[in-house]
Design an enzyme around this catalytic site. Structure first.
Site, mmCIF file in Angstrom:
data_model
loop_
_atom_site.group_PDB
_atom_site.id
_atom_site.type_symbol
_atom_site.label_atom_id
_atom_site.label_comp_id
_atom_site.label_asym_id
_atom_site.label_seq_id
_atom_site.Cartn_x
_atom_site.Cartn_y
_atom_site.Cartn_z
ATOM 1 N N CYS A 177 0.799 -1.222 0.000
ATOM 2 C CA CYS A 177 0.000 0.000 0.000
ATOM 3 C C CYS A 177 0.838 1.282 0.000
ATOM 4 O O CYS A 177 0.318 2.349 -0.299
ATOM 5 C CB CYS A 177 -0.941 0.012 1.205
ATOM 6 S SG CYS A 177 -2.008 -1.424 1.310
ATOM 7 N N HIS A 313 -3.230 7.482 6.049
ATOM 8 C CA HIS A 313 -3.534 6.230 5.352
ATOM 9 C C HIS A 313 -5.024 5.913 5.516
ATOM 10 O O HIS A 313 -5.731 5.720 4.540
ATOM 11 C CB HIS A 313 -2.663 5.117 5.916
ATOM 12 C CG HIS A 313 -2.750 3.831 5.167
ATOM 13 N ND1 HIS A 313 -2.580 3.750 3.800
ATOM 14 C CD2 HIS A 313 -2.977 2.564 5.592
ATOM 15 C CE1 HIS A 313 -2.694 2.481 3.419
ATOM 16 N NE2 HIS A 313 -2.940 1.753 4.476
ATOM 17 N N HIS A 353 -9.901 2.142 -1.392
ATOM 18 C CA HIS A 353 -8.487 1.858 -1.169
ATOM 19 C C HIS A 353 -7.840 1.457 -2.493
ATOM 20 O O HIS A 353 -8.053 0.357 -2.993
ATOM 21 C CB HIS A 353 -8.355 0.731 -0.138
ATOM 22 C CG HIS A 353 -6.974 0.542 0.391
ATOM 23 N ND1 HIS A 353 -5.842 0.950 -0.283
ATOM 24 C CD2 HIS A 353 -6.525 -0.040 1.538
ATOM 25 C CE1 HIS A 353 -4.775 0.643 0.427
ATOM 26 N NE2 HIS A 353 -5.163 0.043 1.521
#
Length: 383
Positions: A177, A313, A353
């Site tokens: 990520c 995040h 995401h």
């Protein structure tokens, strides 16, 4: 404190759920738009989702994806129809975004830009096995080398350099990520070292099949109700989405001398790893995040009290978000005990995401917030 160096963001491109460009992306954020969409069972069946999956009570009929990810102008980029068909859609998207980000900054990608470095990556490649090699006739006719060139993850950045004629470093980055922000960091370091004159950095995620739902698992990372609510008491998980984003970077002095349009300035960056100081491999650690935030602030020559917006995040998970808030709180309290001076947000509430592309999408959002002097409101749901 010592300042690392000043790097200008001079170009940006995004294709994310609900937006084909940066301008629409920003407009959606200002509107509080959540880009999740309802799936269609007939589409899902045609794309290979089994009936047994569709009838499960845990199946969530929601997705988040940029439009037209199955389309590509092969001729424009000098690929044959066969080469384009064999290539991972993520390769194609990254090439498109790299070109678009330069064009958005007023650059001719075919012009003399000096040494251009390319840094970026994608998520795991299932296209080769599930779509190319699953058809033996196509696989045999294409040959192994052609298939590897269009699908080996090592080649995603070099393909951009090859097609656009760039002769600087070309690094394919894979750190899950954090991929796109690590790519940005590597580009920044190369600029500061004088290795390159321009950095093209970002990430993409195209999970196949497109525009289908997912199976919710209790206690897992995916959202229970089809929404992503970062840092919210009613958060129930995240939704993985399809799209990507890329930024173009130059040394600030060079950008000013060239009369470039400067969207924002990066003052410092840092990367690290938690090692084994966390509950498990898939869980973040507090101590590691504290250290990397402190390192970034030090390199930028800033104190926490000078930060007015933290684009985090923020996946909307019940494990990760509290850890991130705890780490940020401790990192910032090293400078001040004041409260309520820094807004906290995450673009995942708007576009889901984006995996390897998530970080640079957040960077673009934060850059525009600073440029326009606006702290965007949180997502208010679909429209």
């Amino acid at each position: 404190m010592t300042q690392q160096g000043e790097i200008a963001i001079v170009g940006m491109a995004a294709r994310v759920p609900g937006a084909d460009n940066v301008e629409t992306f920003w407009s959606n954020i200002l509107d509080g738009h959540e880009a999740m969409a309802a799936t269609d069972d007939e589409v899902a069946r045609r794309r290979g989702v089994k009936e047994a999956t569709l009838t499960r009570p845990e199946y969530r009929r929601v997705y988040a994806g940029a439009a037209d990810l199955d389309l590509f102008d092969a001729e424009f980029f000098g690929l044959s129809p066969r080469e384009a068909a064999l290539a991972d859609p993520q390769f194609r998207l990254f090439l498109e975004l790299a070109h678009s980000s330069l064009a958005a900054g007023g650059y001719d990608p075919a012009g003399d830009l000096g040494r251009v470095g390319v840094y970026g990556g994608s998520t795991a490649n299932d296209y080769r096995e599930d779509y190319v090699e699953a058809n033996p006739t196509v696989a045999d006719a294409a040959g192994g080398m052609s298939i590897r060139i269009g699908n080996n993850p090592d080649y995603i950045a070099p393909l951009v350099s090859y097609k656009l004629g760039f002769q600087g470093p070309s690094l394919s980055v894979y750190t899950a990520c954090s991929t796109s922000l690590v790519a940005v960091h590597l580009g920044v370091q190369a600029l500061l070292l004088g290795e390159i004159d321009v950095a093209v950095a970002g990430g993409v995620q195209v999970d196949l099949p497109l525009d289908v739902g997912y199976v919710y698992e209790a206690g897992g990372i995916r959202s229970a109700d089809g929404h992503v609510r970062p840092f919210s008491a009613d958060a129930s998980g995240t939704i993985f989405s399809n799209g990507g984003a890329v930024v173009v970077l130059k040394r600030l002095a060079d950008a000013r001398a060239a009369g470039d349009l400067i969207h924002g300035v990066l003052l410092g960056s840092a990367i690290s790893n938690d090692g084994n100081l966390r509950a498990g491999f898939a869980a973040p650690g507090v101590d590691g995040q504290i250290k990397v935030v402190r390192a970034a602030l030090e390199r930028a020559g800033l104190t926490a009290r000078e930060i007015g917006l933290m684009e985090a995040h923020g996946t909307g998970t019940v494990v990760g978000d509290p850890i991130e808030v705890d780490a940020l709180t401790q990192a910032y309290r090293a400078d001040t005990d004041e409260a309520s001076y820094c807004a906290l947000g995450s673009v995942k509430g708007n576009v889901g995401h984006l995996g390897p592309a998530a970080g640079v999408a957040g960077l673009i959002k934060a850059t525009l917030a600073v440029r326009e002097g606006i702290i965007p409101r949180r997502s208010t749901g679909p429209r």
